[in-house]
Design a protein around this motif. Structure first.
Motif, PDB file in Angstrom:
ATOM      1  N   ARG A   1       1.504 -15.304   4.816  1.00  0.00           N
ATOM      2  CA  ARG A   1       1.692 -15.925   5.040  1.00  0.00           C
ATOM      3  C   ARG A   1       0.714 -16.958   6.354  1.00  0.00           C
ATOM      4  NH1 ARG A   1       6.618 -17.860   8.268  1.00  0.00           N
ATOM      5  NH2 ARG A   1       5.363 -20.087   8.342  1.00  0.00           N
ATOM      6  N   TYR A   2       0.160 -15.520   6.986  1.00  0.00           N
ATOM      7  CA  TYR A   2      -0.969 -16.077   8.081  1.00  0.00           C
ATOM      8  C   TYR A   2      -2.754 -15.533   7.263  1.00  0.00           C
ATOM      9  CZ  TYR A   2       1.925 -16.990  11.236  1.00  0.00           C
ATOM     10  OH  TYR A   2       2.944 -17.628  11.902  1.00  0.00           O
ATOM     11  N   PHE A   3      -2.767 -14.487   6.013  1.00  0.00           N
ATOM     12  CA  PHE A   3      -4.053 -13.974   5.134  1.00  0.00           C
ATOM     13  C   PHE A   3      -3.854 -14.847   3.931  1.00  0.00           C
ATOM     14  CE2 PHE A   3      -3.543 -11.716   9.102  1.00  0.00           C
ATOM     15  CZ  PHE A   3      -4.726 -11.892   9.523  1.00  0.00           C
ATOM     16  N   PRO A   4      -3.214 -15.704   3.392  1.00  0.00           N
ATOM     17  CA  PRO A   4      -2.667 -16.510   2.017  1.00  0.00           C
ATOM     18  C   PRO A   4      -4.293 -15.940   1.006  1.00  0.00           C
ATOM     19  CG  PRO A   4      -3.109 -17.992   3.481  1.00  0.00           C
ATOM     20  CD  PRO A   4      -3.558 -17.152   4.209  1.00  0.00           C
ATOM     21  N   ALA A   5      -5.458 -16.306   1.120  1.00  0.00           N
ATOM     22  CA  ALA A   5      -5.912 -15.943   0.669  1.00  0.00           C
ATOM     23  C   ALA A   5      -6.408 -13.899   0.407  1.00  0.00           C
ATOM     24  CB  ALA A   5      -7.280 -16.578   0.865  1.00  0.00           C
ATOM     25  N   TYR A   6      -5.783 -13.878   1.051  1.00  0.00           N
ATOM     26  CA  TYR A   6      -5.698 -12.716   0.479  1.00  0.00           C
ATOM     27  C   TYR A   6      -4.652 -10.843  -0.014  1.00  0.00           C
ATOM     28  CZ  TYR A   6     -10.454 -13.574   2.808  1.00  0.00           C
ATOM     29  OH  TYR A   6     -11.676 -13.899   2.406  1.00  0.00           O
ATOM     30  N   PHE A   7      -3.539 -12.166   0.639  1.00  0.00           N
ATOM     31  CA  PHE A   7      -2.173 -12.090   0.483  1.00  0.00           C
ATOM     32  C   PHE A   7      -1.361 -12.508  -0.074  1.00  0.00           C
ATOM     33  CE2 PHE A   7      -4.352  -7.801   3.763  1.00  0.00           C
ATOM     34  CZ  PHE A   7      -3.715  -6.897   3.176  1.00  0.00           C
ATOM     35  N   GLY A   8      -0.527 -12.237  -1.126  1.00  0.00           N
ATOM     36  CA  GLY A   8       0.535 -13.671  -1.168  1.00  0.00           C
ATOM     37  C   GLY A   8       1.340 -12.398  -2.589  1.00  0.00           C
ATOM     38  N   PRO A   9       2.452 -12.996  -3.237  1.00  0.00           N
ATOM     39  CA  PRO A   9       2.750 -13.241  -4.833  1.00  0.00           C
ATOM     40  C   PRO A   9       2.210 -13.080  -5.884  1.00  0.00           C
ATOM     41  CG  PRO A   9       2.703 -15.681  -4.853  1.00  0.00           C
ATOM     42  CD  PRO A   9       2.457 -14.986  -2.875  1.00  0.00           C
ATOM     43  N   TYR A  10       0.853 -13.104  -5.768  1.00  0.00           N
ATOM     44  CA  TYR A  10       0.032 -13.146  -6.609  1.00  0.00           C
ATOM     45  C   TYR A  10      -0.639 -11.786  -6.943  1.00  0.00           C
ATOM     46  CZ  TYR A  10       0.431 -18.017  -7.614  1.00  0.00           C
ATOM     47  OH  TYR A  10       1.203 -19.096  -7.890  1.00  0.00           O
ATOM     48  N   ALA A  11      -0.794 -11.511  -5.451  1.00  0.00           N
ATOM     49  CA  ALA A  11      -1.354  -9.785  -5.610  1.00  0.00           C
ATOM     50  C   ALA A  11      -0.382  -9.086  -5.274  1.00  0.00           C
ATOM     51  CB  ALA A  11      -2.532 -10.480  -3.610  1.00  0.00           C
ATOM     52  N   PHE A  12       0.348  -9.422  -4.680  1.00  0.00           N
ATOM     53  CA  PHE A  12       1.498  -8.463  -4.833  1.00  0.00           C
ATOM     54  C   PHE A  12       1.766  -8.077  -6.356  1.00  0.00           C
ATOM     55  CE2 PHE A  12       3.072 -10.408  -0.986  1.00  0.00           C
ATOM     56  CZ  PHE A  12       2.152  -9.520   0.260  1.00  0.00           C
ATOM     57  N   ALA A  13       2.097  -9.427  -7.357  1.00  0.00           N
ATOM     58  CA  ALA A  13       2.350  -8.896  -8.485  1.00  0.00           C
ATOM     59  C   ALA A  13       1.408  -7.770  -8.659  1.00  0.00           C
ATOM     60  CB  ALA A  13       2.508 -10.374  -9.520  1.00  0.00           C
ATOM     61  N   ASP A  14      -0.135  -8.320  -8.662  1.00  0.00           N
ATOM     62  CA  ASP A  14      -1.643  -7.411  -8.892  1.00  0.00           C
ATOM     63  C   ASP A  14      -0.694  -5.883  -8.612  1.00  0.00           C
ATOM     64  OD1 ASP A  14      -3.588  -7.503 -10.193  1.00  0.00           O
ATOM     65  OD2 ASP A  14      -3.930  -6.194  -8.516  1.00  0.00           O
ATOM     66  N   LEU A  15      -0.783  -5.623  -7.044  1.00  0.00           N
ATOM     67  CA  LEU A  15      -0.508  -4.465  -6.706  1.00  0.00           C
ATOM     68  C   LEU A  15       0.457  -3.309  -7.484  1.00  0.00           C
ATOM     69  CD1 LEU A  15      -0.723  -2.730  -4.464  1.00  0.00           C
ATOM     70  CD2 LEU A  15       0.328  -3.849  -2.947  1.00  0.00           C
ATOM     71  N   ARG A  16       1.914  -4.213  -7.438  1.00  0.00           N
ATOM     72  CA  ARG A  16       2.602  -3.547  -8.571  1.00  0.00           C
ATOM     73  C   ARG A  16       2.118  -2.930  -9.902  1.00  0.00           C
ATOM     74  NH1 ARG A  16       6.359  -5.122 -12.790  1.00  0.00           N
ATOM     75  NH2 ARG A  16       5.833  -7.120 -12.376  1.00  0.00           N
ATOM     76  N   SER A  17       1.382  -3.903 -10.590  1.00  0.00           N
ATOM     77  CA  SER A  17       1.206  -3.648 -11.610  1.00  0.00           C
ATOM     78  C   SER A  17       0.277  -2.111 -11.554  1.00  0.00           C
ATOM     79  CB  SER A  17       0.364  -4.765 -12.554  1.00  0.00           C
ATOM     80  OG  SER A  17      -1.264  -4.797 -12.049  1.00  0.00           O
ATOM     81  N   ARG A  18      -0.342  -2.319 -10.683  1.00  0.00           N
ATOM     82  CA  ARG A  18      -1.360  -0.579 -10.404  1.00  0.00           C
ATOM     83  C   ARG A  18      -0.731   1.094 -10.165  1.00  0.00           C
ATOM     84  NH1 ARG A  18      -6.553  -2.382  -8.563  1.00  0.00           N
ATOM     85  NH2 ARG A  18      -6.458  -4.974  -8.871  1.00  0.00           N
ATOM     86  N   VAL A  19       0.455   0.476 -10.479  1.00  0.00           N
ATOM     87  CA  VAL A  19       1.628   1.883  -9.343  1.00  0.00           C
ATOM     88  C   VAL A  19       2.711   1.665 -10.327  1.00  0.00           C
ATOM     89  CG1 VAL A  19       1.122   1.487  -6.583  1.00  0.00           C
ATOM     90  CG2 VAL A  19       3.020   0.306  -8.131  1.00  0.00           C
ATOM     91  N   SER A  20       3.476   3.264 -10.773  1.00  0.00           N
ATOM     92  CA  SER A  20       4.079   3.784 -10.939  1.00  0.00           C
ATOM     93  C   SER A  20       5.654   3.348 -10.625  1.00  0.00           C
ATOM     94  CB  SER A  20       4.181   5.452 -10.874  1.00  0.00           C
ATOM     95  OG  SER A  20       4.113   6.197 -10.219  1.00  0.00           O
ATOM     96  N   GLY A  21       5.832   2.863  -9.353  1.00  0.00           N
ATOM     97  CA  GLY A  21       6.712   2.746  -8.906  1.00  0.00           C
ATOM     98  C   GLY A  21       7.067   2.161  -7.698  1.00  0.00           C
ATOM     99  N   TRP A  22       7.494   0.675  -6.888  1.00  0.00           N
ATOM    100  CA  TRP A  22       7.883   0.355  -5.491  1.00  0.00           C
ATOM    101  C   TRP A  22       8.492  -0.283  -5.014  1.00  0.00           C
ATOM    102  CZ3 TRP A  22       4.497  -4.608  -4.143  1.00  0.00           C
ATOM    103  CH2 TRP A  22       3.975  -4.471  -2.820  1.00  0.00           C
ATOM    104  N   ARG A  23       9.249   0.658  -3.846  1.00  0.00           N
ATOM    105  CA  ARG A  23      10.698   0.065  -3.376  1.00  0.00           C
ATOM    106  C   ARG A  23       9.866  -0.511  -1.933  1.00  0.00           C
ATOM    107  NH1 ARG A  23      15.368   0.294  -6.033  1.00  0.00           N
ATOM    108  NH2 ARG A  23      16.563   0.594  -3.653  1.00  0.00           N
TER     109      ARG A  23
END
Length: 785
Positions: free
Chosen positions: A682-704
């Motif tokens: 919310r406060y750093f939207p240019a660096y974090f957010g739903p698109y960045a989190f989708a990219d992060l999810r694609s880089r790991v074998s699992g995320w909880r």
């Protein structure tokens, strides 16, 4: 809407005998949150462990090997980074750099996307945003320099020596400077001596910045990470900004020293040009040359901070130029000091220090204009190409943070100068002008900031009352969900406690409204400086706050505003004493230092690319260290589960974005109590957010991702990605439902105490944590819900 239908006690994770042995090549790497603990505490390796009871009375047993493994066969390792912010006693001094930190944060709170090829109006707005924040940061360095100069040069070296014997009677220790018989009492010698105070402040900041840069410096990894536009933190040079920091530091030091030189030069040159010297010849001619040189190097230094920093080669060239400008400023300043010290028998001080008030007024005017420019740039970025739709304050968090930093810096400066003048004069803050009071006059612009101090105190009282009312209403709103989930009466005290804990956990959503309320005094201050710039008061002096606000009307209106200014002076002094007391306590006491360090854990995650004299970014050292460790373990065949709590989850995410491609599929992620979505997106939207989190999810074998309704910082982590040419697909990192808190309403069998309401703490004690760790190491963790 939060899902409150989760059962009070979720299914327990499989017992150790039901799970396949994960083997010896699996690692749980924990990263703690703010104000972490000792290594033994974080590893849970103390010889004795509590198995029942609480901190007042409980049951303990000796810890065995199985007790130190969350999942059998998975060795536990921790990364302890808390000492980066609270390990050294000198970190207590960072409290004075809070305004610098806020300006650095403002750089990262931009609402627009960050990609490599922006164009059109968005590119122009992006550059304007960068330049405005950096110029505001530069203005804060000048502001603190002017505050130190206001005491050392204006109050002591100029106004006090002008009153000679009266100053000596009030402050006998100034006899060497203020006595008419002292050879140092002449303005040409007193002013350079008074300049030692602001110069010392500048040199200390310079040395502190250089030392922390060396302490936090790390070596780049041999293999760069996989860089994507959706994840700006995946850029290989994101945590290596030494050249940017160095050139900005050179520019700030040059302008700060140049400001001191201006305050030395203006009084002497004004005397020479008014007939005290040979006009436009001799001394005055030399002074004019120094003025031109000083103006040139200061303008060039200030202009260097707005040079874009996208090209590393250009950064190196600009860094060399900034060093040359800094050295040139030092040389010119030495010449100015020699020019000022030249004997002038007819030169006597009177009134305020010439040039000090005009410099301060011009600085406030520049700050007001820069806040407006920053606001326009933010609007353009938010409207033209916002990062996502969940940006806080409709993309205006950046200007709000910058304005708050400027207001706080101005308030600290005003309090410092006012308290200095009161102490030197022996006056009473509420009743100045007594018979034994030495007449010292700080710049009138500071009176407006003292008035703002009083207004902020009133706003704080109103905000506290409003939050209390909102909390009571929210508690009642949560009662139906609590009674339904735990099947208990609304009359039970325990029910109200749980509902209140949930209400407190959701109060973080009021942060934008609170920030907006505290920024209310900024609007009239901006109007004031704009009026000053248009009316010509910048060159002379704005009217004092009591005269201007009351419209010159004598009587109750003027007395009321004057009292508010005096109260603001007292509040400012109390704030300075409070900061000094906290700093002293933190210097001597490690627990206090850790509590203060928690503020820096949140505020100093980002690199210093706006204000080079701000507290250093611990992530510039922590993230490369983590990435190197995880990459090595992955290359040696280990399956690594990064487990991040609170701020540690942000470090864990930043680490995964920095991992090279050959580590893909070998690293899993467990986040708990994570502010990734609720605060950072919310406060750093240019660096974090739903698109960045989708990219992060694609880089790991699992995320909880584990979270609680009672947690004031955590939320579900939302993702959004595009599947081919189809529509964007939203998702949530599992589990989407919150963990129940408390886990049970009544005491468990064999216990006499009810389970605690944990809120943001002790996620690793919850059985759901072991279950999540087992899932990400075996079946990928069911990424989305």
């Amino acid at each position: 809407m939060l899902d409150m239908s989760a059962p009070a006690t979720p299914p327990e994770p499989p017992v150790a005998s039901d799970r396949p042995d994960p083997g010896p090549d699996r690692v749980e790497l924990r990263v703690h949150g703010v104000a972490g603990g000792t290594a033994e505490e974080l590893l849970d390796v103390e010889p004795a462990m509590r198995v029942a009871g609480d901190g007042l009375s409980g049951f303990f047993r000796w810890r065995g090997r199985d007790d130190t493994e969350t999942v059998p066969g998975v060795r536990r390792e921790i990364f302890a980074w808390g000492n980066l912010n609270s390990g050294s006693s000198s970190r207590a001094l960072w409290l004075l750099l809070l305004p610098f930190m806020l300006l650095n944060l403002a750089y990262w709170t931009r609402p627009g996307r960050v990609d490599r090829n922006p164009g059109g109006a968005r590119r122009a707005a992006d550059h304007v945003y960068d330049g405005s924040v950096r110029l505001l940061a530069l203005s804060l360095t000048v502001l603190i320099t002017l505050a130190a100069a206001g005491i050392g040069m204006d109050l002591v070296a100029w106004q006090c020596t002008a009153q000679a014997e009266a100053c000596v009677r009030a402050r006998p220790w100034l006899t060497f400077l203020a006595s008419a018989s002292s050879p140092l009492s002449a303005p040409g010698t007193a002013l350079p001596l008074g300049a030692l105070l602001p110069v010392t402040v500048v040199v200390v900041l310079w040395c502190l910045s250089r030392r922390t840069e060396r302490e936090y410096e790390v070596v780049r990894g041999p293999v760069p990470p996989v860089t994507t536009d959706a994840a700006p933190l995946s850029r290989p040079d994101f945590w290596h900004n030494g050249e940017i920091l160095a050139r900005l530091r050179s520019a700030h030091i040059a302008v700060a020293l140049g400001t001191v030189a201006v305050l030395l030069l203006v009084p002497a040159l004004r005397h020479d040009l008014s007939g005290g010297g040979s006009a436009l010849s001799g001394l005055s001619g030399f002074g004019m040359v120094l003025a031109v040189l000083l103006g040139t190097v200061m303008t060039a230094s200030a202009g260097s901070v707005v040079v874009p920093d996208a090209d590393p080669r250009r950064n190196g060239r600009v860094d060399r130029v900034c060093r040359m400008l800094r050295d040139a400023t030092v040389t010119v300043a030495v010449g100015v000091a020699a020019y000022t010290a030249w004997p002038r028998p007819s030169w006597t001080p009177s009134g305020r220090l010439p040039g000090a008030g005009a410099t301060l007024n011009a600085l406030f005017t520049a700050q007001g204009l820069l806040v407006l420019v920053l606001l326009v740039a933010s609007v353009v970025l938010y409207v033209s190409d916002r990062a996502h739709d969940r940006s806080a304050m409709r993309g205006m968090a950046g200007p709000a943070t910058a304005a708050l930093g400027a207001l706080l810096g101005g308030g600290f400066s005003a309090a410092l100068v006012y308290q200095g003048s009161l102490w030197l004069s022996g006056c009473d803050a509420l009743t100045p002008g007594g018979p034994a009071c030495l007449e010292l006059a700080p710049p009138t612009a500071y009176s407006w900031l003292q008035l703002a101090f009083t207004l902020e105190a009133v706003i704080a009282l109103v905000v506290v009352a409003a939050i209390a009312v909102a909390l009571r209403r929210a508690t009642r709103a949560h009662l139906p969900a609590v009674t339904e989930q735990y099947a208990r009466s609304v009359r039970d005290r325990r029910t109200w406690e749980i509902a209140r804990a949930r209400a407190v956990g959701r109060m973080t959503e009021a942060l934008p409204a609170v920030l907006t309320a505290f920024l209310a005094p900024v609007a009239p201050l901006v109007v004031l400086v704009l009026y000053s710039s248009l009316s010509g008061d910048v060159i002379t002096s704005p009217r004092p706050a009591d005269t201007a606000v009351s419209g010159g009307i004598e009587g109750l209106a003027r007395e009321t505003v004057a009292l508010m200014v005096s109260v603001g002076s007292v509040l400012g002094g109390a704030a300075l004493l409070g900061v000094a007391w906290i700093g002293r306590s933190a210097y001597r006491d490690r627990p206090t230092r850790q509590a203060v360090g928690a503020l820096w854990d949140v505020g100093t995650f980002w690199p210093r690319v706006a204000h080079p004299l701000a507290p250093p970014s611990y992530a510039e050292r922590a993230v490369p260290q983590l990435a190197a460790r995880v990459a090595r373990m992955a290359r040696e065949g280990a399956d690594v589960a990064l487990s991040g709590h609170s701020q540690g989850s942000v470090l864990a995410a930043a680490t995964i974005w920095q991992l090279p491609e050959d580590c893909a599929g070998r690293v899993a992620l467990v986040t708990h109590g994570s502010p990734l979505d609720r605060l950072y997106a919310r406060y750093f939207p240019a660096y974090f957010g739903p698109y960045a989190f989708a990219d992060l999810r694609s880089r790991v074998s699992g995320w909880r991702n584990l979270w609680r309704v009672t947690d004031a910082f955590a939320d579900p982590v939302r993702t959004r990605e595009r599947s081919g040419d189809g529509p964007e697909v939203p998702g949530v990192i599992a589990p989407a439902e919150p963990l129940p808190d408390p886990r049970a309403y009544d005491p468990p069998p064999g216990e006499a105490l009810r389970p605690e309401i944990l809120g943001h703490n002790r996620y690793t004690d919850d059985p759901a944590y072991a279950e999540s760790l087992w899932k990400v190491l075996n079946d990928g963790g069911d990424h989305r819900s």
